[in-house]
Design an enzyme around this catalytic site. Sequence first.
Site, PDB file in Angstrom:
ATOM      1  N   LYS A  71      -3.251  -2.544   7.783  1.00 45.35           N
ATOM      2  CA  LYS A  71      -3.280  -3.972   7.793  1.00 45.35           C
ATOM      3  C   LYS A  71      -2.436  -4.657   6.610  1.00 45.35           C
ATOM      4  O   LYS A  71      -2.401  -4.010   5.557  1.00 45.35           O
ATOM      5  CB  LYS A  71      -4.838  -4.313   7.619  1.00 45.35           C
ATOM      6  N   ASP A  95       0.811  -1.349   0.092  1.00 47.24           N
ATOM      7  CA  ASP A  95       0.074  -0.094   0.023  1.00 47.24           C
ATOM      8  C   ASP A  95       1.038   1.336   0.058  1.00 47.24           C
ATOM      9  O   ASP A  95       1.478   1.455   0.930  1.00 47.24           O
ATOM     10  CB  ASP A  95      -0.720  -0.141   1.267  1.00 47.24           C
ATOM     11  N   TYR A 133       0.733  -0.462  15.161  1.00 51.31           N
ATOM     12  CA  TYR A 133      -0.157  -0.596  14.097  1.00 51.31           C
ATOM     13  C   TYR A 133       0.140   0.425  13.070  1.00 51.31           C
ATOM     14  O   TYR A 133       0.133   1.528  13.484  1.00 51.31           O
ATOM     15  CB  TYR A 133      -1.499  -0.304  14.535  1.00 51.31           C
TER      16      TYR A 133
HETATM   17  C1  F6R Z   1      -7.840  -0.416   7.471  1.00 50.74           C
HETATM   18  C2  F6R Z   1      -7.405   0.648   6.777  1.00 50.74           C
HETATM   19  C3  F6R Z   1      -8.405   1.608   7.265  1.00 50.74           C
HETATM   20  C4  F6R Z   1      -7.719   2.832   8.161  1.00 50.74           C
HETATM   21  C5  F6R Z   1      -8.842   3.944   8.277  1.00 50.74           C
HETATM   22  C6  F6R Z   1      -8.148   5.127   9.508  1.00 50.74           C
HETATM   23  O1  F6R Z   1      -6.609  -1.297   6.984  1.00 50.74           O
HETATM   24  O2  F6R Z   1      -6.569   1.050   6.217  1.00 50.74           O
HETATM   25  O3  F6R Z   1      -9.450   1.479   7.883  1.00 50.74           O
HETATM   26  O4  F6R Z   1      -7.201   2.350   9.531  1.00 50.74           O
HETATM   27  O5  F6R Z   1      -9.231   4.515   7.625  1.00 50.74           O
HETATM   28  O6  F6R Z   1      -7.054   5.447   8.810  1.00 50.74           O
HETATM   29  P1  F6R Z   1      -6.180   6.625   9.156  1.00 50.74           P
HETATM   30  O7  F6R Z   1      -5.544   6.298  10.642  1.00 50.74           O
HETATM   31  O8  F6R Z   1      -4.965   6.762   8.182  1.00 50.74           O
HETATM   32  O9  F6R Z   1      -7.030   7.898   9.501  1.00 50.74           O
HETATM   33 MG    MG Z   2      -4.079   2.339   3.051  1.00 50.05          MG
HETATM   34 MG    MG Z   3      -5.095  -2.186   1.957  1.00 46.59          MG
END
Ligand code: F6R
Ligand code: MG
Ligand code: MG
Length: 376
Positions: free
Chosen positions: A243, A24, A240
């Site tokens: 994912k 990613d 974290y």
């Molecule tokens: C799960 C994922 C999303 C982010 C969520 C919060 O793998 O990528 O669910 O965890 O959108 O993202 P941030 O912390 O970047 O605002």
């Molecule tokens: Mg992402």
């Molecule tokens: Mg992804």
Amino acid sequence: MAKRKRTKNLDQNGKITLSVIKADIGGYVGHSASHPKILDRAARHLDIGRTDGLLVDFHVSSCGDDLELIMTHRHGNDAKPVHKLAWDVFMECTQLARDLKLYGAGQDMLKDSFSGNVKGMGPGVAEMTFEERKSEPVIVFCGDKCAPGAWNLPLYRMFADPFNTIGLVIDPSMHDGFKFEVHDVHKGTDYMLCCPEQMYDLLVLIGSPENYIVKNVYTKGGEVAAASSTQKLALIAGRYVGKDDPVMIVRSQSGLPAVGEVLEPFSFSHLVSGWMRGSHHGPLMPVAQSQATPSRFDGPPRVIALGFQLNNGRLVGPRDMFADPSFDRARAQANEAADYLRRHGPFEPHRLGLADMEYTTLPAVLDKLIREQGQK
Ligand code: F6R
Ligand code: MG
Ligand code: MG
């Protein structure tokens, strides 16, 4: 894009290697998809690798916010020049993602410089080296908003469950069963288990996909049949960081599960960990590439299946295998399960159990409470 020197062909006794390396490197919009310019840039970079003779062929794809590089070459698993090429593509695409101000640019690029192999540096890798058969159908699966381990149940069904794969019962060339190589995520060790002989032992382990992941499946004769990515970002970064959406390669037909037996497990939208903030259980929805854009509560988790026929290492395809009405029911089932689970809000078992929340806010919340309330 630097022009590379023509690469010497380190022929693996005529064998072909299929490497799927993913990361990613930035999402559009949020974490829901990849920007078309990113896919285009990656393809142009890999084309140099093909012209130089490092790659036989390649295909660039995406599932949600993950960029997938599907490459064939003759340099074997863990080949440094191939991993370096993938790393360079991800770095260049990260820069483009920054220029476009895409979301989470460089999310999976956990290290600054390449050190010989992308494993342990953020990207996920599934690779296999084999002799191409008279006809070689392969299916590349790519997941988003789910974790490595998502393939445990479908791999078990494909290679060990006669209620899924009738070939195990009626095809003499499959009747001996298969061997599963299982990776212990925390200890870093691997176990080899034979099916059907050690089926129950296997299920004790892989029924816990957060801890044990099927890494490879082999025929009893030692021929590779499936390979999956097992990299866990949180274990690399210690926190974290998103994912580690997994990829998997499955060879098919003529003594291996038929294409339909490989796809059949996905007609049941089983629960996987991932979804919003990588912290929830949700149904894995099999979708066409055009629908690999998780949006509801950043999900539900998605899987696409890209089918190829290999032709002397050339990737003929892909065919979008889940772009088929026979998976409509699985998609509807996934939406129903999503509704049911969402009603639990922040409660387990929709939210992951505490052990799997270790890398999120939990330790900080506990520290704060202990500090405020003077407990040890
Ligand atoms: C799960 C994922 C999303 C982010 C969520 C919060 O793998 O990528 O669910 O965890 O959108 O993202 P941030 O912390 O970047 O605002
Ligand atoms: Mg992402
Ligand atoms: Mg992804």
